[in-house]
Design a protein around this motif. Structure first.
Motif, PDB file in Angstrom:
ATOM      1  N   ASP A 108     -14.770 -27.500  35.342  1.00 48.96           N
ATOM      2  CA  ASP A 108     -14.683 -28.924  35.422  1.00 48.96           C
ATOM      3  C   ASP A 108     -13.801 -29.267  36.817  1.00 48.96           C
ATOM      4  OD1 ASP A 108     -11.679 -29.682  34.324  1.00 48.96           O
ATOM      5  OD2 ASP A 108     -12.298 -28.075  33.247  1.00 48.96           O
ATOM      6  N   ALA A 109     -14.072 -30.590  37.116  1.00 45.46           N
ATOM      7  CA  ALA A 109     -13.339 -30.943  38.258  1.00 45.46           C
ATOM      8  C   ALA A 109     -11.920 -31.137  38.145  1.00 45.46           C
ATOM      9  CB  ALA A 109     -13.762 -32.470  38.386  1.00 45.46           C
ATOM     10  N   LYS A 110     -11.250 -31.135  37.155  1.00 46.79           N
ATOM     11  CA  LYS A 110      -9.702 -31.089  37.155  1.00 46.79           C
ATOM     12  C   LYS A 110      -9.329 -29.471  37.469  1.00 46.79           C
ATOM     13  CE  LYS A 110      -7.587 -33.448  34.014  1.00 46.79           C
ATOM     14  NZ  LYS A 110      -7.094 -34.001  32.646  1.00 46.79           N
ATOM     15  N   ARG A 111      -9.864 -28.679  36.902  1.00 46.86           N
ATOM     16  CA  ARG A 111      -9.616 -27.091  37.084  1.00 46.86           C
ATOM     17  C   ARG A 111      -9.710 -27.042  38.528  1.00 46.86           C
ATOM     18  NH1 ARG A 111     -12.073 -23.358  33.269  1.00 46.86           N
ATOM     19  NH2 ARG A 111     -13.414 -25.116  33.165  1.00 46.86           N
ATOM     20  N   SER A 112     -10.816 -27.397  39.029  1.00 52.20           N
ATOM     21  CA  SER A 112     -11.317 -26.874  40.589  1.00 52.20           C
ATOM     22  C   SER A 112     -10.448 -27.519  41.378  1.00 52.20           C
ATOM     23  CB  SER A 112     -12.846 -27.383  40.960  1.00 52.20           C
ATOM     24  OG  SER A 112     -13.083 -28.638  40.613  1.00 52.20           O
ATOM     25  N   ALA A 113      -9.970 -28.778  41.137  1.00 49.61           N
ATOM     26  CA  ALA A 113      -8.893 -29.554  42.088  1.00 49.61           C
ATOM     27  C   ALA A 113      -7.636 -28.770  42.008  1.00 49.61           C
ATOM     28  CB  ALA A 113      -8.867 -30.860  41.581  1.00 49.61           C
ATOM     29  N   ALA A 114      -7.232 -28.275  40.836  1.00 48.88           N
ATOM     30  CA  ALA A 114      -6.135 -27.470  40.811  1.00 48.88           C
ATOM     31  C   ALA A 114      -5.947 -26.368  41.755  1.00 48.88           C
ATOM     32  CB  ALA A 114      -5.796 -27.198  39.486  1.00 48.88           C
ATOM     33  N   ALA A 115      -7.134 -25.631  41.442  1.00 44.90           N
ATOM     34  CA  ALA A 115      -7.261 -24.377  42.238  1.00 44.90           C
ATOM     35  C   ALA A 115      -7.485 -24.333  43.773  1.00 44.90           C
ATOM     36  CB  ALA A 115      -8.652 -23.599  41.614  1.00 44.90           C
ATOM     37  N   LEU A 116      -8.112 -25.584  44.031  1.00 43.65           N
ATOM     38  CA  LEU A 116      -8.294 -26.011  45.707  1.00 43.65           C
ATOM     39  C   LEU A 116      -6.682 -26.371  45.851  1.00 43.65           C
ATOM     40  CD1 LEU A 116     -11.585 -27.681  45.743  1.00 43.65           C
ATOM     41  CD2 LEU A 116     -11.036 -25.462  46.702  1.00 43.65           C
ATOM     42  N   ARG A 117      -5.846 -27.082  45.182  1.00 41.19           N
ATOM     43  CA  ARG A 117      -4.567 -27.348  45.938  1.00 41.19           C
ATOM     44  C   ARG A 117      -3.729 -26.200  45.939  1.00 41.19           C
ATOM     45  NH1 ARG A 117      -5.331 -32.353  42.610  1.00 41.19           N
ATOM     46  NH2 ARG A 117      -4.851 -31.483  40.545  1.00 41.19           N
ATOM     47  N   ALA A 118      -3.976 -25.267  45.061  1.00 43.11           N
ATOM     48  CA  ALA A 118      -3.073 -24.050  44.803  1.00 43.11           C
ATOM     49  C   ALA A 118      -3.598 -23.176  46.344  1.00 43.11           C
ATOM     50  CB  ALA A 118      -3.278 -22.893  43.791  1.00 43.11           C
ATOM     51  N   ALA A 119      -4.754 -23.046  46.611  1.00 48.60           N
ATOM     52  CA  ALA A 119      -5.417 -22.582  47.651  1.00 48.60           C
ATOM     53  C   ALA A 119      -4.782 -23.095  48.998  1.00 48.60           C
ATOM     54  CB  ALA A 119      -6.972 -22.363  47.952  1.00 48.60           C
ATOM     55  N   GLY A 120      -4.576 -24.355  49.078  1.00 49.01           N
ATOM     56  CA  GLY A 120      -4.096 -25.181  49.983  1.00 49.01           C
ATOM     57  C   GLY A 120      -2.737 -24.914  50.434  1.00 49.01           C
ATOM     58  N   VAL A 121      -1.786 -24.374  49.558  1.00 44.23           N
ATOM     59  CA  VAL A 121      -0.535 -23.934  49.645  1.00 44.23           C
ATOM     60  C   VAL A 121      -0.045 -22.383  49.418  1.00 44.23           C
ATOM     61  CG1 VAL A 121       0.381 -26.226  48.970  1.00 44.23           C
ATOM     62  CG2 VAL A 121       0.222 -24.665  47.314  1.00 44.23           C
ATOM     63  N   ALA A 122      -1.319 -21.538  49.777  1.00 38.55           N
ATOM     64  CA  ALA A 122      -1.452 -20.250  49.368  1.00 38.55           C
ATOM     65  C   ALA A 122       0.075 -19.555  50.196  1.00 38.55           C
ATOM     66  CB  ALA A 122      -2.596 -19.652  50.107  1.00 38.55           C
ATOM     67  N   SER A 123       0.221 -19.796  51.337  1.00 42.88           N
ATOM     68  CA  SER A 123       1.318 -19.064  52.121  1.00 42.88           C
ATOM     69  C   SER A 123       2.729 -19.289  51.274  1.00 42.88           C
ATOM     70  CB  SER A 123       1.411 -19.499  53.483  1.00 42.88           C
ATOM     71  OG  SER A 123       0.119 -19.234  54.087  1.00 42.88           O
ATOM     72  N   SER A 124       2.703 -20.599  50.936  1.00 45.78           N
ATOM     73  CA  SER A 124       4.141 -20.904  50.112  1.00 45.78           C
ATOM     74  C   SER A 124       3.934 -20.083  48.816  1.00 45.78           C
ATOM     75  CB  SER A 124       4.304 -22.467  49.731  1.00 45.78           C
ATOM     76  OG  SER A 124       4.359 -23.125  51.032  1.00 45.78           O
ATOM     77  N   LEU A 125       2.923 -19.919  48.030  1.00 48.66           N
ATOM     78  CA  LEU A 125       2.821 -19.532  46.711  1.00 48.66           C
ATOM     79  C   LEU A 125       3.119 -18.018  47.069  1.00 48.66           C
ATOM     80  CD1 LEU A 125      -0.621 -20.641  45.134  1.00 48.66           C
ATOM     81  CD2 LEU A 125       1.738 -21.000  44.288  1.00 48.66           C
ATOM     82  N   GLU A 126       2.486 -17.307  47.988  1.00 46.20           N
ATOM     83  CA  GLU A 126       2.968 -16.103  47.930  1.00 46.20           C
ATOM     84  C   GLU A 126       4.239 -15.676  48.317  1.00 46.20           C
ATOM     85  OE1 GLU A 126       1.008 -13.761  47.242  1.00 46.20           O
ATOM     86  OE2 GLU A 126      -1.066 -14.902  46.986  1.00 46.20           O
TER      87      GLU A 126
END
Length: 317
Positions: free
Chosen positions: A195-213
């Motif tokens: 659904d749109a809520k989960r895909s949006a959260a995944a895309l936000r995570a991908a947008g800050v991938a360097s910080s996540l790692e």
């Protein structure tokens, strides 16, 4: 660890294991269902495809010996092979220390002691790969396991890349990079049942991938705070990620659809809510996730009442 070149295209290493150990049960939670294209169990070996700072790697893991006297052998292919071998000890839980859990002795719940007795070789793995874990756990938010596994398999198969070639390897795929996740069209998330809520959260995570790692090298409290600062990621997601990336022995999945009721039934015979679960587990603070794992490992199952959570087909919306 001694690294040897097994072929011109592969590196190998082996580690002697201290104490009881079972590879398959330890790394089992890293597989997102039996058709996960990134983690495959085949003929007693575990094949894993992933990326590190050097590039992509295909990793084969095997255990030799007996439960109480064994070694873990790893062979890696691809540009990321050397770093893949460096990651193996934590990946397969070799440094994981159960002494604090075992020190509770008879104060542990009977079912937790039973689970520990039946599974002395189970340890907590730590992948240290943040984005892969975060996206997978986001896909698991508020849906059945069947739906989450299908979504992961579909998206990785379609948007991931082939893993480095290795003799005898199954058809492995690398999880998508941050850039590949960002390029997934909206209709493909829809086809995956996300659904749109989960895909949006995944895309936000991908947008800050360097910080996540970068969070991979921080302690649990810092990781939890960092994850929960991302919209769409809450305490349940943070706990599930920490269990996979850091092998955290205390991260409890508050907000889980089943967990509180399971823990309550296992410890008191009565279902409870999240607050009740945390109170029940409080005597074993610092080791609460190990207690939960051992309750499940004991074979205990709570009585089912009413209908189960049913899969929803978001593709029809």
């Amino acid at each position: 660890m001694t690294v040897t070149a097994s072929t011109s295209a592969a590196l190998s290493a082996a580690w002697e294991v201290d104490g009881p150990y079972t590879l398959l049960s330890t790394v089992g939670p890293l597989q997102c269902g039996p058709q996960d294209p990134t983690v495959v169990f085949s003929d007693g070996s575990v094949w894993i495809a992933f990326r590190n700072d050097d590039g992509a790697a295909t990793l084969r893991l095997t255990q030799r010996g007996s439960l109480r006297s064994s070694s873990v052998h790893a062979t890696a292919w691809g540009p990321g092979a050397s770093l893949a071998l460096v990651s193996v000890p934590r990946l397969v839980g070799l440094p994981d220390d159960w002494s604090a859990f075992d020190a509770f002795g008879d104060s542990l719940p009977e079912l937790a002691r039973k689970g520990r007795y039946l599974n002395p070789g189970l340890r907590l793995p730590a992948t240290e790969r943040m984005l892969d874990a975060v996206v997978r756990v986001i896909l698991e938010q508020k849906v059945t396991g069947l739906e989450a596994k299908r979504a992961w398999r579909y998206l990785v198969s379609r948007f991931g890349s082939p893993a480095p070639a290795a003799p005898g390897a199954p058809a492995l795929r690398l999880p998508p990079t941050a850039e590949q996740w960002r390029r997934v069209p909206s209709w493909e998330w829809h086809r995956a049942g996300v659904d749109a809520k989960r895909s949006a959260a995944a895309l936000r995570a991908a947008g800050v991938a360097s910080s996540l790692e970068r969070l991979a090298g921080h302690d649990s409290a810092e990781v939890r705070a960092g994850l929960c600062s991302i919209p769409g990621i809450g305490v349940w997601t943070a706990a599930e990620v920490l269990q996979r990336t850091h092998g955290c022995p205390d991260s409890i999945s508050v907000g889980d659809f089943h967990l509180a009721a399971f823990v309550g039934a296992a410890l008191t015979g009565q279902r409870t809510d999240d607050a009740g679960m945390l109170e029940l587990l409080s005597p074993w603070a610092g080791q609460r996730q190990r207690v939960v794992r051992m309750l499940y490992a004991s074979g205990f199952r709570k009585q089912a009442y009413g209908p189960r959570l049913s899969p929803e087909d978001h593709r029809q919306r």
